[in-house]
Design a protein around this motif. Structure first.
Motif, PDB file in Angstrom:
ATOM      1  N   ASN A  49       0.697  -1.550  -0.109  1.00 14.62           N
ATOM      2  CA  ASN A  49       0.651   0.091  -0.058  1.00 14.62           C
ATOM      3  C   ASN A  49       1.034   1.145   0.139  1.00 14.62           C
ATOM      4  O   ASN A  49       0.413   2.374  -0.057  1.00 14.62           O
ATOM      5  N   LEU A  51       3.262   2.857   1.773  1.00 18.38           N
ATOM      6  CA  LEU A  51       2.807   2.762   2.831  1.00 18.38           C
ATOM      7  C   LEU A  51       4.541   2.823   3.091  1.00 18.38           C
ATOM      8  O   LEU A  51       5.692   3.950   3.789  1.00 18.38           O
ATOM      9  N   ARG A  75      -4.654   2.924  -2.095  1.00 21.41           N
ATOM     10  CA  ARG A  75      -5.081   3.188  -0.704  1.00 21.41           C
ATOM     11  C   ARG A  75      -6.375   2.320   0.031  1.00 21.41           C
ATOM     12  O   ARG A  75      -6.573   1.671   0.441  1.00 21.41           O
ATOM     13  N   TYR A  80      -6.079  -2.476   5.338  1.00 18.60           N
ATOM     14  CA  TYR A  80      -4.982  -2.385   6.329  1.00 18.60           C
ATOM     15  C   TYR A  80      -5.672  -3.066   7.374  1.00 18.60           C
ATOM     16  O   TYR A  80      -6.823  -1.910   8.085  1.00 18.60           O
ATOM     17  N   ILE A  82      -3.952  -3.260  11.500  1.00 18.41           N
ATOM     18  CA  ILE A  82      -2.369  -3.792  12.182  1.00 18.41           C
ATOM     19  C   ILE A  82      -2.456  -4.471  13.417  1.00 18.41           C
ATOM     20  O   ILE A  82      -3.726  -4.376  13.885  1.00 18.41           O
ATOM     21  N   PHE A  99     -14.403   4.566   8.284  1.00 12.23           N
ATOM     22  CA  PHE A  99     -14.138   5.929   8.938  1.00 12.23           C
ATOM     23  C   PHE A  99     -13.127   5.921   7.054  1.00 12.23           C
ATOM     24  O   PHE A  99     -12.946   7.250   6.847  1.00 12.23           O
ATOM     25  N   ARG A 149     -13.815  -2.692  10.014  1.00 15.29           N
ATOM     26  CA  ARG A 149     -13.376  -0.867   9.230  1.00 15.29           C
ATOM     27  C   ARG A 149     -12.643  -1.312   8.196  1.00 15.29           C
ATOM     28  O   ARG A 149     -12.217  -0.642   6.815  1.00 15.29           O
TER      29      ARG A 149
ATOM     30  N   ASP B 115      -1.060   5.630  11.432  1.00 12.14           N
ATOM     31  CA  ASP B 115      -0.350   4.216   9.879  1.00 12.14           C
ATOM     32  C   ASP B 115      -2.175   3.633   9.635  1.00 12.14           C
ATOM     33  O   ASP B 115      -2.077   4.158   8.698  1.00 12.14           O
ATOM     34  N   ALA B 116      -2.957   3.399  10.477  1.00 12.79           N
ATOM     35  CA  ALA B 116      -3.840   3.064  10.212  1.00 12.79           C
ATOM     36  C   ALA B 116      -4.541   4.003   9.045  1.00 12.79           C
ATOM     37  O   ALA B 116      -5.287   3.875   8.378  1.00 12.79           O
ATOM     38  N   ALA B 117      -4.451   5.098  10.013  1.00 16.62           N
ATOM     39  CA  ALA B 117      -5.222   5.905   8.747  1.00 16.62           C
ATOM     40  C   ALA B 117      -5.378   6.343   7.486  1.00 16.62           C
ATOM     41  O   ALA B 117      -5.434   6.846   6.398  1.00 16.62           O
ATOM     42  N   GLY B 119      -3.002   4.523   5.998  1.00 13.16           N
ATOM     43  CA  GLY B 119      -3.357   3.105   5.165  1.00 13.16           C
ATOM     44  C   GLY B 119      -4.022   3.113   4.835  1.00 13.16           C
ATOM     45  O   GLY B 119      -4.317   1.854   3.396  1.00 13.16           O
TER      46      GLY B 119
END
Ligand SMILES: Nc1ncnc2c1ncn2[C@@H]1O[C@H](COP(=O)(O)OP(=O)(O)O)[C@@H](O)[C@H]1O
Ligand SMILES: [Mg+2]
Lengths: 384, 214
Positions: A49, A51, A75, A80, A82, A99, A149, B115-117, B119
């Motif tokens: 993605n 990052l 993205r 994603y 984590i 979101f 999410r 990081d999540a946002a 990503g």
């Protein structure tokens, strides 16, 4: 659907984190990326993605070179998840789940509908959770939301970096099952990073095992178990598989069957003396009909005696509801002891009658055996 | 003396009021400037990291200068006397808590949340508006709060370089050795300080998102 082509990453400090990574992922496939810590799994995933920008090679998405896409747009086509979850603390669960949709400008009502829909898909009671905040949820619940999410915008590909790594083993297994079920329901392509071979074997269609930035073997779980590519793979499987013993051995096989025990109406001094004689620092307490009442710690009894309290041992019996059955896996005993911070846990038969006890000592013995056999096993497999 | 104070208030009520209003301006203008300039600049310094040492260095230095010396400094650098040099002095003096708290607040947002946002496809602005600012808001407002309290205290001194406000009343009272006049300046100044502290506390709570309240 997803093609890794000579993907590589050398960090500015000279670390070759990923070297010449090649892989062809089919639609709907669940790929587990596994290997020891620092072997480049996260780097590989985060290059997908963008990052992290690769220093060589590229990734093709449906035949299109991903370098020609805008990273933000890319993205938004991916999901994603984590290990640290990273829910946004000031947003409600509904807002967290949706979101990504908010980022894409979807209106509030549609977002909420989508959140409820996903909750239903995961079998969670929406009305109970949607308006709560992340900190009101347990770690396991939070990560369920973290997974949902990633599904909100219906991405074709989901990237997961050790998503269940921080959860306790019971919760982990449960979420693995849920993920597998979810994946069958929604047919997503998933790249799943883990360092737990059990997890990989349980959920993956194919396993990619890495070491020091390089791919060592790509195979289905069965194939990998049957034909490990080399000694490293064999050892990785072997050590991990034997740790599973703790979940396969029954409590009955490891318990001690003459625990230190007194009746509920025993006096404090007498109980303490009994513990001294048996050289234990806690004692099980049984009531009428030998029914288990709880465990009393020497420490508490001693303190009560010093305070000149005139009571029976039953007043100090705690954790009356914490026990395991003789046929439970030994793993359960470990979980309970960790969860309640106990040094020992009683084993109860029918009618809550004490039949034995599992202590830290007995568990250490089991683990010790497992580790010794695991050290020998890979060598045997490699020779065969 | 209380009756003298009462007497003075009766005869000079309008003066006290206008000086209080002047005092409000003396506080509000530099505070507004400090917020409008320090907050965005500090946020920028969390992206362009080499900016931060300069920004915090400057605002720290301004705070280190004793307030009286700072006022005199304004005269020596050619700003003269009156409202303008006082406003400049109050402005630079208010920077430090705002800069410090904005930086702490924004850089305190956990990496995994960012990081999540990112990503998930958040743009830089979305990250700032939807994630970082709401999470940092409480800390930033707390910084503004302490800047405000300091500024209100400092503002009474600004009369020394002819900026007016309640400070001038206090100085007049001191010069005439008239405690009633001194009190007529001091009491409203103290009330202002408490009021500001109270209102900012309210605001801080109001602006803390529900999910972050404990
Ligand atoms: N930003 C970075 N700068 C330099 N080296 C890094 C950076 N991130 C990771 N590494 C190194 O790259 C290697 C692979 O890291 P990583 O992909 O995180 O491994 P894994 O996820 O398999 O544990 C490790 O040796 C790690 O120390
Ligand atoms: Mg990692």
């Amino acid at each position: 659907m997803l093609t890794f082509s000579h993907l590589g990453k050398t960090y500015p400090d000279g670390t070759d984190a990923v070297v010449d990574f090649n892989l062809e992922v089919a639609r709907g496939e669940l790929i587990a990326l596994i290997g020891p810590s620092g072997c480049g799994k996260s780097t590989t995933l985060r290059m997908v993605n963008r990052l992290i920008e690769p220093t060589s090679g590229t990734v093709m998405l449906d035949g299109q070179d991903y370098k020609s896409m805008d990273p933000v747009e890319l993205r938004r086509r991916l999901g994603y998840v984590i290990q640290q979850i990273g829910l946004i603390p000031h947003l409600t669960i509904a807002e967290n789940i949706s979101f990504v949709l908010r980022l894409q400008g979807v209106n509030k009502q549609k977002r909420r509908e989508r959140a409820s829909e996903l909750m239903a898909l995961a079998g969670l009671p929406a009305d109970q959770y949607l308006d709560r905040y992340p900190r009101e949820l347990s770690g396991g619940q939070q990560q369920r939301i973290g997974v949902l999410r990633a599904l909100a915008h219906d991405p074709e590909i989901i990237l997961m970096d050790e998503p269940f790594g921080a959860l306790d083993p019971l919760m982990r297994e449960q979420l693995q099952d849920e993920l597998k079920r979810l994946q069958q329901a929604v047919q997503k392509t998933i790249i799943f990073v883990t360092h737990d071979m059990d997890e990989a074997l349980r959920i993956a269609d194919r396993i990619v095992i890495m070491r020091a930035g390089r791919v060592i073997q790509v195979a289905t779980p069965e194939e990998m178990l049957r034909n490990p590519a080399d000694e490293f793979v064999a050892e990785f499987i072997g050590r991990q598989r034997l740790l599973r013993q703790a979940s396969e051995v029954a409590v009955r096989e490891i318990m001690l069957d003459n625990p230190a025990m007194v009746s509920a109406d025993t006096g404090l001094a007498q109980s303490l003396e009994f513990m001294r004689r048996r050289k234990v620092d806690s004692v099980l307490v049984k009531g009428p009909n030998d029914v288990f009442v709880g465990a009393a710690r020497a420490r508490d009894v001693q303190r009560a005696l010093e305070a000149r309290e005139q009571s029976k041992i039953s007043a100090y019996a705690r954790h009356g509801s914490v026990f395991v059955g003789p046929d439970d896996p030994a793993m359960n005993a470990i979980h309970h002891m960790l969860a309640y911070g106990l040094d020992a846990i009683p084993v109860l038969g029918p009618g809550k009658v004490v039949v034995g006890i599992v202590t830290r000592g007995t568990l250490a013995g089991v683990l010790d055996d497992a580790l010794r056999t695991s050290a020998a096993a890979p060598a045997l497999e490699a020779n065969a | 003396m209380l009756s003298e104070l009462w007497q003075y208030t009766l005869t000079h009520g309008a003066d006290i009021w206008s000086l209080t209003v002047q005092q409000l301006y003396l506080v509000a203008i530099p505070m507004a400037c400090a917020i409008v300039i320090a907050v965005p600049l500090t946020i920028l310094s969390t992206r362009v990291k080499r900016l931060y040492p300069w920004i915090i260095g400057f605002s720290n230095a301004m705070q280190t200068i004793p307030s009286l010396a700072l006022l005199v400094l304004m005269i020596t650098i050619g700003l003269g006397i009156g409202i303008v040099p006082a406003t400049v002095a109050l402005f630079v003096y208010a920077l430090m808590p705002i800069v410090r708290n904005t930086h702490v607040g924004i850089s305190g947002v956990p990496n995994e949340v960012k990081d999540a946002a990112i990503g998930m496809g958040a743009t830089k602005w979305q990250l700032l508006w939807l994630v970082e600012l709401p999470m940092a808001l409480k800390v930033i407002v707390a910084g503004i709060r302490s800047a405000l309290v300091m500024t209100i205290g400092f503002a009474t001194l600004a009369a020394l370089i002819g900026a007016g406000g309640l400070g001038s009343l206090i100085m007049q009272g001191l010069g005439m050795a008239d405690n009633a006049i001194v009190l007529a300046g001091t009491i409203p100044a103290v009330i202002l300080a408490f009021l500001a502290e109270f209102l900012m506390g309210r605001l801080e709570r109001l602006l803390t998102p529900k999910g972050l309240r404990v």
